[in-house]
Design a protein around this motif. Structure first.
Motif, PDB file in Angstrom:
ATOM      1  N   GLU A 162       0.830  -1.210   0.000  1.00 43.24           N
ATOM      2  CA  GLU A 162       0.000   0.000   0.000  1.00 43.24           C
ATOM      3  C   GLU A 162       0.861   1.254   0.000  1.00 43.24           C
ATOM      4  O   GLU A 162       0.588   2.199  -0.746  1.00 43.24           O
ATOM      5  N   VAL A 163       1.901   1.272   0.814  1.00 47.61           N
ATOM      6  CA  VAL A 163       2.781   2.441   0.879  1.00 47.61           C
ATOM      7  C   VAL A 163       3.489   2.641  -0.457  1.00 47.61           C
ATOM      8  O   VAL A 163       3.576   3.773  -0.965  1.00 47.61           O
ATOM      9  N   ILE A 164       3.958   1.569  -1.065  1.00 44.76           N
ATOM     10  CA  ILE A 164       4.648   1.671  -2.358  1.00 44.76           C
ATOM     11  C   ILE A 164       3.681   2.171  -3.430  1.00 44.76           C
ATOM     12  O   ILE A 164       4.016   3.064  -4.216  1.00 44.76           O
ATOM     13  N   ARG A 165       2.463   1.602  -3.473  1.00 45.09           N
ATOM     14  CA  ARG A 165       1.487   2.050  -4.484  1.00 45.09           C
ATOM     15  C   ARG A 165       1.151   3.518  -4.310  1.00 45.09           C
ATOM     16  O   ARG A 165       1.039   4.269  -5.297  1.00 45.09           O
ATOM     17  N   GLU A 166       0.981   3.966  -3.061  1.00 50.50           N
ATOM     18  CA  GLU A 166       0.683   5.389  -2.830  1.00 50.50           C
ATOM     19  C   GLU A 166       1.830   6.279  -3.282  1.00 50.50           C
ATOM     20  O   GLU A 166       1.614   7.344  -3.870  1.00 50.50           O
ATOM     21  N   ALA A 167       3.063   5.852  -3.025  1.00 48.82           N
ATOM     22  CA  ALA A 167       4.233   6.635  -3.449  1.00 48.82           C
ATOM     23  C   ALA A 167       4.307   6.707  -4.976  1.00 48.82           C
ATOM     24  O   ALA A 167       4.599   7.763  -5.540  1.00 48.82           O
ATOM     25  N   LEU A 168       4.020   5.599  -5.652  1.00 49.01           N
ATOM     26  CA  LEU A 168       4.025   5.598  -7.108  1.00 49.01           C
ATOM     27  C   LEU A 168       2.936   6.501  -7.656  1.00 49.01           C
ATOM     28  O   LEU A 168       3.163   7.261  -8.609  1.00 49.01           O
ATOM     29  N   ALA A 169       1.755   6.446  -7.078  1.00 47.60           N
ATOM     30  CA  ALA A 169       0.647   7.293  -7.536  1.00 47.60           C
ATOM     31  C   ALA A 169       0.980   8.765  -7.331  1.00 47.60           C
ATOM     32  O   ALA A 169       0.707   9.594  -8.209  1.00 47.60           O
TER      33      ALA A 169
END
Length: 87
Positions: A76-83
């Motif tokens: 979740e943290v990685i996806r949010e950072a990518l977004a």
């Protein structure tokens, strides 16, 4: 069976094994098993892809600390950072 067999850290008993054997021998409702689904739930209409990512121990520790602090998973943290970086 080894005396050290566990499921989620809980020792498996002979009684449990006997119960599972009896259940298997009586048969399963295949349609009910199919409805139950398998694996992780989807994140959208299309299957998700798995992408390998290499991190240093320090980067991973920072990621885990943030995830714990925010009550999220690593993913979740990685996806949010990518977004956020793509915005």
């Amino acid at each position: 069976m080894s005396m050290n067999e566990t499921i989620n850290g809980v020792p498996v008993t002979e009684e449990q094994i006997a119960g599972w054997v009896a259940e298997a021998e009586s048969g399963y409702d295949v349609e009910a098993l199919k409805r139950r689904g398998r694996g992780r739930p989807g994140r959208g209409a299309e299957p998700s892809l798995v992408v390998a990512l290499r991190l240093t121990p320090d980067e991973l520790a920072s990621l885990d600390a943030r995830a714990k602090r925010e009550g999220k998973t690593r993913s979740e943290v990685i996806r949010e950072a990518l977004a956020a970086s793509a915005a």
